[in-house]
Design an enzyme around this catalytic site. Structure first.
Site, PDB file in Angstrom:
ATOM      1  CG  ASN A  10      -1.720   1.237   1.406  1.00 44.59           C
ATOM      2  OD1 ASN A  10      -1.743   2.089   0.508  1.00 44.59           O
ATOM      3  ND2 ASN A  10      -2.388   1.370   2.545  1.00 44.59           N
ATOM      4  CD1 TRP A  11       3.809   1.172  -2.655  1.00 42.54           C
ATOM      5  CD2 TRP A  11       4.001   2.377  -4.541  1.00 42.54           C
ATOM      6  NE1 TRP A  11       4.749   0.562  -3.454  1.00 42.54           N
ATOM      7  CE2 TRP A  11       4.890   1.275  -4.615  1.00 42.54           C
ATOM      8  CE3 TRP A  11       3.953   3.269  -5.602  1.00 42.54           C
ATOM      9  CZ2 TRP A  11       5.725   1.056  -5.714  1.00 42.54           C
ATOM     10  CZ3 TRP A  11       4.779   3.039  -6.705  1.00 42.54           C
ATOM     11  CH2 TRP A  11       5.660   1.951  -6.758  1.00 42.54           C
ATOM     12  CE  LYS A  12      -0.080   3.131   4.853  1.00 47.66           C
ATOM     13  NZ  LYS A  12       0.083   3.185   6.299  1.00 47.66           N
ATOM     14  CG  HIS A  93      -5.715   1.975   5.485  1.00 49.06           C
ATOM     15  ND1 HIS A  93      -5.242   2.845   6.445  1.00 49.06           N
ATOM     16  CD2 HIS A  93      -4.709   1.096   5.242  1.00 49.06           C
ATOM     17  CE1 HIS A  93      -3.998   2.493   6.759  1.00 49.06           C
ATOM     18  NE2 HIS A  93      -3.655   1.446   6.043  1.00 49.06           N
ATOM     19  CD  GLU A  95      -2.616   5.425   7.008  1.00 49.58           C
ATOM     20  OE1 GLU A  95      -2.616   5.453   5.767  1.00 49.58           O
ATOM     21  OE2 GLU A  95      -1.681   4.931   7.678  1.00 49.58           O
ATOM     22  CD  GLU A 168      -3.254  -2.422   7.332  1.00 51.83           C
ATOM     23  OE1 GLU A 168      -2.198  -2.716   6.770  1.00 51.83           O
ATOM     24  OE2 GLU A 168      -3.833  -1.334   7.165  1.00 51.83           O
ATOM     25  N   GLY A 174       3.003   1.979  10.922  1.00 48.20           N
ATOM     26  CA  GLY A 174       4.029   3.023  10.840  1.00 48.20           C
ATOM     27  C   GLY A 174       4.807   3.232  12.130  1.00 48.20           C
ATOM     28  CB  SER A 214       5.539  -2.226  12.003  1.00 47.61           C
ATOM     29  OG  SER A 214       5.231  -0.866  12.270  1.00 47.61           O
ATOM     30  N   GLY A 235       2.996  -1.179   4.268  1.00 45.89           N
ATOM     31  CA  GLY A 235       3.057   0.241   3.944  1.00 45.89           C
ATOM     32  C   GLY A 235       4.485   0.650   3.614  1.00 45.89           C
ATOM     33  N   GLY A 236       5.162   1.233   4.590  1.00 44.05           N
ATOM     34  CA  GLY A 236       6.488   1.816   4.379  1.00 44.05           C
ATOM     35  C   GLY A 236       7.463   0.889   3.668  1.00 44.05           C
TER      36      GLY A 236
HETATM   37  P1  13P Z   1       3.285   0.171   7.666  1.00 44.17           P
HETATM   38  O1  13P Z   1       3.740  -1.124   7.008  1.00 44.17           O
HETATM   39  O2  13P Z   1       4.043   1.362   7.203  1.00 44.17           O
HETATM   40  O3  13P Z   1       3.208   0.017   9.158  1.00 44.17           O
HETATM   41  O4  13P Z   1       1.778   0.424   7.158  1.00 44.17           O
HETATM   42  C1  13P Z   1       0.843  -0.597   7.229  1.00 44.17           C
HETATM   43  C2  13P Z   1      -0.372  -0.172   6.492  1.00 44.17           C
HETATM   44  O5  13P Z   1      -1.084   0.728   6.911  1.00 44.17           O
HETATM   45  C3  13P Z   1      -0.669  -0.858   5.216  1.00 44.17           C
HETATM   46  O6  13P Z   1      -1.952  -0.593   4.775  1.00 44.17           O
END
Ligand code: 13P
Length: 258
Positions: A10-12, A93, A95, A168, A174, A214, A235-236
């Site tokens: 997920n590149w956000k 999600h 967020e 999640e 993050g 994470s 994510g990251g």
């Molecule tokens: P991180 O891997 O950066 O913790 O993010 C997880 C996430 O929100 C994937 O949708």
């Protein structure tokens, strides 16, 4: 039949066309690990460019509107992302739930619209730190998921192919600190029981449940071998081919060992 492990990036809100080289590198590496299903969800603007170049990886979106079309300035429909080459969409999600006030009912409406447009969905759930500290994480996630997933009569016969759930925990996203294996196992077992309740044994036992929060190459193996973990939503660590494919490699090694 057990499905392939599913590793989704997920590149956000990261990535301009300069990032296409990473997508290409991910695609090339994925061709060496065909036992793992690898996909990325870039920002809307990169869906079509990634789709045009990708030979192996799946391409998806991070959201879509709950209506099929209409006067919704700035919004993007399920049909539009499908037209751009998306095969799936991440919905609910945390967020988006937090920053855009998305409710369970709205997430459900989006899920049903996306399925009707022929997309697969990755439906996210997860509790806050406060809820976990109060000991109510499992009850919260069960309730959230039950209200967010498509109604069982709306889900198609191939629910297990078209629906994926991602657990999640908000506090793990993050933060650099993933949930403990014991917490992941407990939550994934509860989610599995709910999926079987909702969709029946045959479909409910095959829906993949991803863990997100994470995940990185260093902890991927331990997480991906935990019971009922069908992959990872990353994510990251999905922003570079090196770290993302380190996670996919952990999934590949696990598949070859089993
Ligand atoms: P991180 O891997 O950066 O913790 O993010 C997880 C996430 O929100 C994937 O949708």
């Amino acid at each position: 039949m057990a499905q392939r492990p599913y590793i989704v990036g997920n590149w956000k809100m990261h990535g301009t066309r300069a990032m296409l080289s990473e997508a290409r590198a991910i695609d090339r590496a994925a061709q060496r690990h065909m036992k793992v299903e690898v996909a990325i969800a870039p920002p809307f603007t990169l869906i079509h460019p990634v789709h045009r170049e990708a030979e192996q990886i799946g391409v998806g979106a991070q959201d879509c509107h709950h209506e099929a079309e209409g006067a919704f300035t700035g919004d993007i429909s399920a049909a539009m992302i499908a037209d751009a080459g998306a095969k799936f969409v991440i919905l609910g999600h945390s967020e988006r739930r937090e920053a855009h006030g998305e409710t369970d009912a709205l997430v459900r409406a989006k899920a049903e619209t996306a399925l009707a447009a022929g997309l697969r969905i990755i439906l996210c759930c997860g509790e806050s730190a406060k809820t976990r500290d109060s000991g109510k994480a499992v009850a919260f996630v069960r309730k959230q998921l039950k209200a967010s997933l498509p109604e069982p009569d709306q889900a198609f016969e191939d629910a297990s192919e078209r629906i994926t759930v991602a657990y999640e925990p908000i506090w793990a996203i993050g933060s650099g600190n993933a949930a403990t294996i014991a917490d992941i196992v407990e939550m994934h077992a509860a989610i599995r029981a709910l999926l079987i309740d909702l969709y029946g044994e045959e479909q409910g036992s095959e829906v993949r449940i991803l863990y997100g929060g994470s995940v990185k190459p260093e902890n991927a193996s331990e997480i991906l071998t935990a019971p009922e973990v069908g992959g990872a939503l990353v994510g990251g660590a999905s922003l570079t081919a090196d770290s993302f494919m380190g996670i996919a490699l952990a999934a590949a090694v696990e598949t070859e060992d089993s």
